[in-house]
Design a protein around this motif. Structure first.
Motif, PDB file in Angstrom:
ATOM      1  N   MET A   1       0.826  -1.202   0.000  1.00  0.00           N
ATOM      2  CA  MET A   1       0.000   0.000   0.000  1.00  0.00           C
ATOM      3  C   MET A   1       0.865   1.260   0.000  1.00  0.00           C
ATOM      4  O   MET A   1       1.971   1.269   0.546  1.00  0.00           O
ATOM      5  CB  MET A   1      -0.885   0.037   1.248  1.00  0.00           C
ATOM      6  CG  MET A   1      -1.869  -1.110   1.384  1.00  0.00           C
ATOM      7  SD  MET A   1      -3.368  -0.882   0.424  1.00  0.00           S
ATOM      8  CE  MET A   1      -2.951  -1.894  -0.983  1.00  0.00           C
ATOM      9  N   SER A   2       0.333   2.332  -0.616  1.00  0.00           N
ATOM     10  CA  SER A   2       1.007   3.625  -0.508  1.00  0.00           C
ATOM     11  C   SER A   2       0.901   4.111   0.930  1.00  0.00           C
ATOM     12  O   SER A   2      -0.087   3.849   1.624  1.00  0.00           O
ATOM     13  CB  SER A   2       0.377   4.632  -1.461  1.00  0.00           C
ATOM     14  OG  SER A   2      -1.006   4.829  -1.175  1.00  0.00           O
ATOM     15  N   PHE A   3       1.921   4.837   1.380  1.00  0.00           N
ATOM     16  CA  PHE A   3       2.030   5.201   2.798  1.00  0.00           C
ATOM     17  C   PHE A   3       2.444   6.662   2.930  1.00  0.00           C
ATOM     18  O   PHE A   3       3.328   7.135   2.215  1.00  0.00           O
ATOM     19  CB  PHE A   3       3.068   4.298   3.479  1.00  0.00           C
ATOM     20  CG  PHE A   3       3.441   4.723   4.874  1.00  0.00           C
ATOM     21  CD1 PHE A   3       2.638   4.382   5.952  1.00  0.00           C
ATOM     22  CD2 PHE A   3       4.589   5.463   5.113  1.00  0.00           C
ATOM     23  CE1 PHE A   3       2.985   4.763   7.240  1.00  0.00           C
ATOM     24  CE2 PHE A   3       4.940   5.853   6.391  1.00  0.00           C
ATOM     25  CZ  PHE A   3       4.134   5.499   7.462  1.00  0.00           C
ATOM     26  N   LYS A   4       1.776   7.379   3.843  1.00  0.00           N
ATOM     27  CA  LYS A   4       2.182   8.747   4.183  1.00  0.00           C
ATOM     28  C   LYS A   4       2.052   8.937   5.689  1.00  0.00           C
ATOM     29  O   LYS A   4       1.199   8.330   6.337  1.00  0.00           O
ATOM     30  CB  LYS A   4       1.330   9.770   3.436  1.00  0.00           C
ATOM     31  CG  LYS A   4       1.656   9.850   1.946  1.00  0.00           C
ATOM     32  CD  LYS A   4       0.938  10.987   1.254  1.00  0.00           C
ATOM     33  CE  LYS A   4       1.290  11.027  -0.230  1.00  0.00           C
ATOM     34  NZ  LYS A   4       0.552  12.106  -0.949  1.00  0.00           N
ATOM     35  N   ARG A   5       2.920   9.800   6.189  1.00  0.00           N
ATOM     36  CA  ARG A   5       2.983  10.040   7.629  1.00  0.00           C
ATOM     37  C   ARG A   5       2.691  11.507   7.915  1.00  0.00           C
ATOM     38  O   ARG A   5       3.221  12.404   7.262  1.00  0.00           O
ATOM     39  CB  ARG A   5       4.373   9.683   8.151  1.00  0.00           C
ATOM     40  CG  ARG A   5       4.621   9.907   9.626  1.00  0.00           C
ATOM     41  CD  ARG A   5       6.021   9.432   9.973  1.00  0.00           C
ATOM     42  NE  ARG A   5       6.326   9.545  11.377  1.00  0.00           N
ATOM     43  CZ  ARG A   5       6.911  10.608  11.935  1.00  0.00           C
ATOM     44  NH1 ARG A   5       7.249  11.648  11.183  1.00  0.00           N
ATOM     45  NH2 ARG A   5       7.164  10.617  13.230  1.00  0.00           N
ATOM     46  N   ILE A   6       1.830  11.747   8.909  1.00  0.00           N
ATOM     47  CA  ILE A   6       1.520  13.111   9.353  1.00  0.00           C
ATOM     48  C   ILE A   6       1.973  13.234  10.802  1.00  0.00           C
ATOM     49  O   ILE A   6       1.494  12.487  11.670  1.00  0.00           O
ATOM     50  CB  ILE A   6       0.018  13.416   9.258  1.00  0.00           C
ATOM     51  CG1 ILE A   6      -0.515  13.125   7.858  1.00  0.00           C
ATOM     52  CG2 ILE A   6      -0.253  14.869   9.627  1.00  0.00           C
ATOM     53  CD1 ILE A   6      -2.025  13.244   7.746  1.00  0.00           C
ATOM     54  N   GLN A   7       2.897  14.147  11.050  1.00  0.00           N
ATOM     55  CA  GLN A   7       3.326  14.398  12.419  1.00  0.00           C
ATOM     56  C   GLN A   7       2.440  15.496  13.001  1.00  0.00           C
ATOM     57  O   GLN A   7       2.535  16.659  12.606  1.00  0.00           O
ATOM     58  CB  GLN A   7       4.797  14.826  12.455  1.00  0.00           C
ATOM     59  CG  GLN A   7       5.340  15.050  13.858  1.00  0.00           C
ATOM     60  CD  GLN A   7       5.309  13.782  14.692  1.00  0.00           C
ATOM     61  OE1 GLN A   7       5.809  12.748  14.277  1.00  0.00           O
ATOM     62  NE2 GLN A   7       4.710  13.851  15.865  1.00  0.00           N
ATOM     63  N   PHE A   8       1.576  15.126  13.912  1.00  0.00           N
ATOM     64  CA  PHE A   8       0.624  16.094  14.457  1.00  0.00           C
ATOM     65  C   PHE A   8       1.309  16.975  15.501  1.00  0.00           C
ATOM     66  O   PHE A   8       1.996  16.481  16.393  1.00  0.00           O
ATOM     67  CB  PHE A   8      -0.571  15.362  15.071  1.00  0.00           C
ATOM     68  CG  PHE A   8      -1.583  14.926  14.045  1.00  0.00           C
ATOM     69  CD1 PHE A   8      -2.773  15.603  13.905  1.00  0.00           C
ATOM     70  CD2 PHE A   8      -1.326  13.850  13.215  1.00  0.00           C
ATOM     71  CE1 PHE A   8      -3.704  15.214  12.951  1.00  0.00           C
ATOM     72  CE2 PHE A   8      -2.237  13.448  12.261  1.00  0.00           C
ATOM     73  CZ  PHE A   8      -3.441  14.139  12.130  1.00  0.00           C
ATOM     74  N   THR A   9       1.094  18.279  15.372  1.00  0.00           N
ATOM     75  CA  THR A   9       1.631  19.279  16.287  1.00  0.00           C
ATOM     76  C   THR A   9       0.545  20.317  16.550  1.00  0.00           C
ATOM     77  O   THR A   9      -0.418  20.436  15.780  1.00  0.00           O
ATOM     78  CB  THR A   9       2.867  19.973  15.689  1.00  0.00           C
ATOM     79  OG1 THR A   9       2.502  20.566  14.426  1.00  0.00           O
ATOM     80  CG2 THR A   9       4.006  18.986  15.468  1.00  0.00           C
ATOM     81  N   PRO A  10       0.677  21.111  17.625  1.00  0.00           N
ATOM     82  CA  PRO A  10      -0.361  22.099  17.926  1.00  0.00           C
ATOM     83  C   PRO A  10      -0.572  23.147  16.834  1.00  0.00           C
ATOM     84  O   PRO A  10      -1.662  23.710  16.728  1.00  0.00           O
ATOM     85  CB  PRO A  10       0.157  22.746  19.223  1.00  0.00           C
ATOM     86  CG  PRO A  10       0.998  21.695  19.865  1.00  0.00           C
ATOM     87  CD  PRO A  10       1.654  20.979  18.724  1.00  0.00           C
ATOM     88  N   ASP A  11       0.455  23.406  16.006  1.00  0.00           N
ATOM     89  CA  ASP A  11       0.303  24.438  14.971  1.00  0.00           C
ATOM     90  C   ASP A  11      -0.109  23.854  13.619  1.00  0.00           C
ATOM     91  O   ASP A  11      -0.167  24.570  12.620  1.00  0.00           O
ATOM     92  CB  ASP A  11       1.595  25.236  14.818  1.00  0.00           C
ATOM     93  CG  ASP A  11       2.793  24.372  14.416  1.00  0.00           C
ATOM     94  OD1 ASP A  11       2.664  23.133  14.488  1.00  0.00           O
ATOM     95  OD2 ASP A  11       3.837  24.937  14.054  1.00  0.00           O
TER      96      ASP A  11
END
Length: 333
Positions: free
Chosen positions: A73-83
């Motif tokens: 599968m295609s994969f992407k990562r989101i690093q969640f931050t307050p901004d």
């Protein structure tokens, strides 16, 4: 009729074999979390999202990345931050100019446009950004400036959160928690597991997951798996048992246990019951069956409901967890 039965048996055999191959390949890379690996793959085959909770450094990101590689599968990562802004997740309209000088807005997709999306430390984002995931997780689409864009099919959100740090975190709203098919705690490694981790990760060759499913056909394969899960037969008495178990963990219900009435503010809704059944159906297929058993329901009961019990302050004061209450009900049936 015989041919139909034979075809169904072949589908179940393929499902069971594929599941075992994927699980074995991920376990070759990750050490000491067989239950977590099995749970994530089960949720993906059932077509649902997963919330992982564990301290930093336990391999949650590597685990999710390895599973996406194994599934092709295609994969992407989101690093969640307050901004982090909602448009950073969903995408936005960008003003562009063509060769003739004509200007127009063109949609630029965000990182949600992948088959597997890692929402890393999801509880660090503000409620506004977390809300941007609601439509994506439920409808498999995003709406930007009134225009709807379909996401990849299949689409899975595998989110992580750190239960230790509270500074700079925002609790996930109940509506978003309910979108996760299951919630899994990621355990710390044992001494033996830690030695194996050191052996695998500090040498010259670091293992990487290989693809089990063929990339171009992987989405269609997972879609077939998801459809097969829906075909598993559930006898009516098992539905009755599940309804009684759910009543026992719903404080507003007259059949709720005394501990549930004391410690729980709200119990699971219909989506919780659906999650238990879907995960139980995967358990049946892994065992090579097309019919559900009571043991399948018991296996799926806690992972599918632990994040759907909203506890009160009495529970926190007495050190009572959702798992404790669910285990009590599961053991009583």
């Amino acid at each position: 009729m015989t041919q139909t039965t034979t075809e169904l048996e072949q589908e179940i055999a393929i499902f069971k074999g594929t599941f075992s191959e994927v699980q074995a390949e991920v376990s070759r890379v990750l050490v000491g979390m067989p239950g977590v690996i099995r749970g994530i793959i089960s949720a993906i085959f059932a077509g649902g999202h997963v919330l992982l909770e564990g301290a930093p450094g336990l391999g949650k990101t590597l685990l999710i990345k390895s599973i996406s590689q194994t599934l092709g599968m295609s994969f992407k990562r989101i690093q969640f931050t307050p901004d982090l802004m909602p448009s950073d997740v969903t995408g936005t309209q960008v003003l562009t100019e063509d060769e003739s000088g004509r200007r127009s807005f063109v949609f630029r997709p965000g990182p949600l446009f992948a088959h597997v999306v890692l929402a890393d430390e999801i509880n660090r984002a503000t409620a506004k950004t977390q809300a941007a995931l609601l439509e994506a997780m439920e409808e498999r689409q995003v709406t930007v400036l009134g225009e709807t864009h379909r996401l990849h099919d299949p689409f899975f959100v595998l989110a992580t959160q750190n239960p230790i740090e509270l500074d700079g975190t925002y609790p996930l709203p109940e509506a978003q928690l309910d979108r996760f098919l299951i919630k899994l705690p990621v355990p710390a490694p044992t001494s033996e597991d830690l030695k194996e981790i050191l052996r695998r990760t500090t040498g010259a060759a670091i293992p990487e997951a290989r693809s089990i499913l063929d990339g171009p056909t992987a989405p269609a394969t997972l879609t077939r798996m998801r459809h097969l899960v829906r075909k598993v037969f559930v006898a009516e008495p098992l539905n009755d048992v599940l309804v009684r178990m759910l009543a026992a963990v719903s404080p507003q219900n007259e059949h709720a246990t005394p501990m549930v009435k004391k410690y729980v503010r709200f119990g699971p809704g219909p989506r919780g019951a659906q999650s238990v059944v879907l995960m139980a159906k995967v358990e049946a297929l892994i065992d090579g069956r097309i019919n559900l058993s009571f043991d399948d329901l018991k296996t799926a009961f806690i992972p599918a409901l632990r994040h759907r019990l909203l506890l009160n302050f009495h529970a926190e004061a007495d050190g009572v967890t959702a798992d404790d209450l669910l285990q009590q009900v599961r053991s009583a049936k």
